[in-house]
Write a protein that holds these residues in place. Structure first.
Motif, PDB file in Angstrom:
ATOM      1  N   PRO A  70       0.860  -1.091  -0.034  1.00 53.55           N
ATOM      2  CA  PRO A  70      -0.093   0.049   0.105  1.00 53.55           C
ATOM      3  C   PRO A  70       0.789   1.242  -0.026  1.00 53.55           C
ATOM      4  O   PRO A  70       1.931   1.154   0.758  1.00 53.55           O
ATOM      5  CB  PRO A  70      -1.010  -0.185   1.314  1.00 53.55           C
ATOM      6  N   VAL A  71       0.402   2.405  -0.924  1.00 58.77           N
ATOM      7  CA  VAL A  71       1.204   3.493  -0.774  1.00 58.77           C
ATOM      8  C   VAL A  71       0.134   4.740  -0.905  1.00 58.77           C
ATOM      9  O   VAL A  71      -1.204   4.323  -1.279  1.00 58.77           O
ATOM     10  CB  VAL A  71       2.020   3.628  -2.046  1.00 58.77           C
ATOM     11  N   ALA A  72       0.852   5.847  -0.514  1.00 60.94           N
ATOM     12  CA  ALA A  72      -0.331   6.962  -0.632  1.00 60.94           C
ATOM     13  C   ALA A  72       0.475   8.160  -1.548  1.00 60.94           C
ATOM     14  O   ALA A  72       1.803   8.190  -1.142  1.00 60.94           O
ATOM     15  CB  ALA A  72      -0.743   7.772   0.547  1.00 60.94           C
ATOM     16  N   ILE A  73      -0.096   8.628  -2.741  1.00 70.12           N
ATOM     17  CA  ILE A  73       0.745   9.510  -3.432  1.00 70.12           C
ATOM     18  C   ILE A  73       0.119  10.704  -3.700  1.00 70.12           C
ATOM     19  O   ILE A  73      -1.060  10.957  -3.781  1.00 70.12           O
ATOM     20  CB  ILE A  73       0.823   8.934  -4.917  1.00 70.12           C
ATOM     21  N   LEU A  74       0.837  11.915  -3.360  1.00 65.12           N
ATOM     22  CA  LEU A  74       0.468  13.073  -3.701  1.00 65.12           C
ATOM     23  C   LEU A  74       0.779  13.571  -4.938  1.00 65.12           C
ATOM     24  O   LEU A  74       2.048  13.612  -5.275  1.00 65.12           O
ATOM     25  CB  LEU A  74       0.971  14.072  -2.624  1.00 65.12           C
ATOM     26  N   GLY A  75      -0.194  13.946  -5.824  1.00 62.98           N
ATOM     27  CA  GLY A  75       0.236  14.210  -7.257  1.00 62.98           C
ATOM     28  C   GLY A  75      -0.091  15.598  -7.632  1.00 62.98           C
ATOM     29  O   GLY A  75      -1.135  16.172  -7.014  1.00 62.98           O
ATOM     30  N   PHE A  76       0.990  16.204  -8.149  1.00 64.84           N
ATOM     31  CA  PHE A  76       0.838  17.937  -8.386  1.00 64.84           C
ATOM     32  C   PHE A  76       1.000  17.934  -9.796  1.00 64.84           C
ATOM     33  O   PHE A  76       2.068  17.576 -10.425  1.00 64.84           O
ATOM     34  CB  PHE A  76       1.954  18.574  -7.596  1.00 64.84           C
ATOM     35  N   GLY A  77      -0.203  18.591 -10.475  1.00 61.37           N
ATOM     36  CA  GLY A  77      -0.004  18.856 -11.871  1.00 61.37           C
ATOM     37  C   GLY A  77       0.897  20.251 -11.809  1.00 61.37           C
ATOM     38  O   GLY A  77       0.684  21.425 -11.230  1.00 61.37           O
ATOM     39  N   TYR A 103      -3.856  10.144  -3.886  1.00 62.26           N
ATOM     40  CA  TYR A 103      -3.971   8.614  -4.468  1.00 62.26           C
ATOM     41  C   TYR A 103      -3.675   7.665  -3.500  1.00 62.26           C
ATOM     42  O   TYR A 103      -2.474   7.606  -2.999  1.00 62.26           O
ATOM     43  CB  TYR A 103      -3.282   8.305  -6.017  1.00 62.26           C
ATOM     44  N   THR A 104      -4.414   6.741  -3.096  1.00 62.52           N
ATOM     45  CA  THR A 104      -4.330   5.694  -2.297  1.00 62.52           C
ATOM     46  C   THR A 104      -4.896   4.384  -3.163  1.00 62.52           C
ATOM     47  O   THR A 104      -5.620   3.808  -3.034  1.00 62.52           O
ATOM     48  CB  THR A 104      -5.019   5.540  -1.077  1.00 62.52           C
ATOM     49  N   PRO A 105      -3.921   3.940  -4.187  1.00 60.24           N
ATOM     50  CA  PRO A 105      -4.200   2.433  -4.848  1.00 60.24           C
ATOM     51  C   PRO A 105      -4.327   1.307  -4.029  1.00 60.24           C
ATOM     52  O   PRO A 105      -4.970   0.576  -4.500  1.00 60.24           O
ATOM     53  CB  PRO A 105      -3.243   2.668  -5.737  1.00 60.24           C
ATOM     54  N   ASP A 106      -3.536   1.286  -2.962  1.00 55.16           N
ATOM     55  CA  ASP A 106      -3.376  -0.042  -2.385  1.00 55.16           C
ATOM     56  C   ASP A 106      -2.962  -0.927  -3.130  1.00 55.16           C
ATOM     57  O   ASP A 106      -2.177  -1.130  -3.849  1.00 55.16           O
ATOM     58  CB  ASP A 106      -4.729  -0.385  -1.570  1.00 55.16           C
ATOM     59  N   ASP A 107      -3.855  -2.023  -3.386  1.00 50.55           N
ATOM     60  CA  ASP A 107      -3.508  -3.361  -4.000  1.00 50.55           C
ATOM     61  C   ASP A 107      -4.084  -3.430  -5.494  1.00 50.55           C
ATOM     62  O   ASP A 107      -4.057  -4.180  -6.391  1.00 50.55           O
ATOM     63  CB  ASP A 107      -4.005  -4.533  -3.586  1.00 50.55           C
ATOM     64  N   GLN A 108      -4.377  -1.780  -5.902  1.00 48.70           N
ATOM     65  CA  GLN A 108      -5.003  -1.688  -7.362  1.00 48.70           C
ATOM     66  C   GLN A 108      -4.004  -1.269  -8.255  1.00 48.70           C
ATOM     67  O   GLN A 108      -3.065  -0.248  -7.716  1.00 48.70           O
ATOM     68  CB  GLN A 108      -6.440  -1.036  -7.235  1.00 48.70           C
ATOM     69  N   ALA A 109      -4.019  -1.320  -9.464  1.00 47.51           N
ATOM     70  CA  ALA A 109      -3.016  -0.969 -10.121  1.00 47.51           C
ATOM     71  C   ALA A 109      -3.424   0.543 -10.606  1.00 47.51           C
ATOM     72  O   ALA A 109      -4.611   0.789 -10.831  1.00 47.51           O
ATOM     73  CB  ALA A 109      -2.812  -1.616 -11.531  1.00 47.51           C
ATOM     74  N   MET A 110      -2.367   1.488 -10.764  1.00 44.81           N
ATOM     75  CA  MET A 110      -2.701   2.737 -11.020  1.00 44.81           C
ATOM     76  C   MET A 110      -2.418   3.102 -12.549  1.00 44.81           C
ATOM     77  O   MET A 110      -1.398   2.882 -13.099  1.00 44.81           O
ATOM     78  CB  MET A 110      -1.711   3.618 -10.295  1.00 44.81           C
TER      79      MET A 110
END
Length: 319
Positions: A70-77, A103-110
């Motif tokens: 599991p990860v959490a991602i801060l995305g900045f445009g 974004y918190t994809p956990d076990d899902q593909a991003m």
């Protein structure tokens, strides 16, 4: 990595780990048809990394990234736009310049789709899921709408200039231990700042926060946290934003349940708590860095907030 016949570039966890240098920044190129994708990645600390991507393509670009944990991602445009989703049937999120997404994809593909014919730049700060899952779950329990860990995309803000903390992170060489320590502190502060943009409405205060109020709150937070030792006073902030000081405090109460400088005091104490968990600075230095007038004043404020003196907390930070 595999560039599949479907035109989707598949990236797994082993590929991701190979993109990151032990120290400093590593420049990488992805093998794609009809264009270029360049990105630089830096390892900030255990469980925290940062990537700035830059692509210019003659055909649409699609990628699928699988994380092994599991990860959490801060995305900045920064420039251009891309769509992100968690699979073919999930709702996509459009990242444009000035947008901030969590974004918190956990076990899902991003999955990413970047249209052709544009220069697209983004920054992603990735946190190991163990660092943030409990925070998101606690925020959800507190009534913050749409906040959950596990396969979700949440737009935290839109139409903003790049946060000063993010600019500092991108300028950090990440070479020495002090570089990485400063970067870790900045990354965590950036995470806190971004999560705090999510409105927690006081039931006793009617009305939600408008887009203009969100912009002003973000501006004020950026100014206040740029130099904790010497923040502007409330009247200066009011002149800077065009809001009265009464309206500024009302906006902060809507979002944080407290006034501007009560929020700043809590922020200072939280930053001090993080720094006390390490042995690199004296308690006096931490007090002044976080904006307290003396170590004794800092000590009394810290004890009132956390129930321990700074020295006691440093000896047993797990409390």
């Amino acid at each position: 990595m595999q560039d599949m016949p479907s035109g989707i570039l598949n990236v797994n966890a082993d590929h991701l780990s190979g993109f990151v240098a032990e120290r400093g920044w590593r420049e990488n190129q992805l093998s794609v048809r009809h264009g270029r994708t360049r990105f630089v990645t830096g390892n900030i600390a255990s469980g925290i990394s940062i990537t700035k991507s830059d692509c210019l393509l003659k055909q649409d670009f699609r990628s699928r990234v699988d994380h092994d944990a599991p990860v959490a991602i801060l995305g900045f445009g920064i420039a251009g736009h891309s769509n992100f989703s968690f699979g073919r049937h999930s709702k996509s999120s459009l990242v444009r310049p000035g947008d901030i997404w969590l974004y918190t994809p956990d076990d899902q593909a991003m999955c990413r789709h970047t249209p052709a014919g544009q220069g697209c730049q983004m920054v992603a700060v990735k946190f190991g899921g163990h660092r943030i899952a409990s925070v998101l779950d606690e925020m959800a329990d507190s009534g913050v709408s749409s906040v959950q860990s596990g396969g979700h995309a949440i737009r935290l803000n839109t139409g903003l200039d790049m946060p000063a903390t993010l600019r500092d992170l991108l300028a950090n060489p990440l070479v020495t231990a002090l570089d990485r320590l400063a970067a870790e502190s900045a990354a965590l502060a950036l995470l806190v700042d971004c999560l705090q943009t999510m409105p927690i409405i006081d039931p006793g205060l009617p009305g939600a926060v408008s887009a203009e109020e969100k912009r002003v709150i973000a501006q004020v937070r950026d100014v206040l946290t740029k130099d904790l030792s010497c923040p502007p006073d409330l009247e200066t902030l009011a002149r800077m934003t065009g809001f009265t000081h009464t309206r500024l405090n009302r906006c902060f109460r809507k979002v944080y349940g407290t006034t501007v400088f009560a929020w700043l005091r809590e922020y200072r104490l939280e930053q001090a708590r993080i720094l006390l968990g390490r042995d690199h600075q004296s308690i006096t230095d931490i007090a002044y860095f976080c904006g307290f007038s003396s170590s004794s004043h800092f000590g009394s404020c810290f004890r009132a907030r956390f129930g321990l003196t700074p020295q006691q907390y440093r000896c047993c930070p797990e409390k």
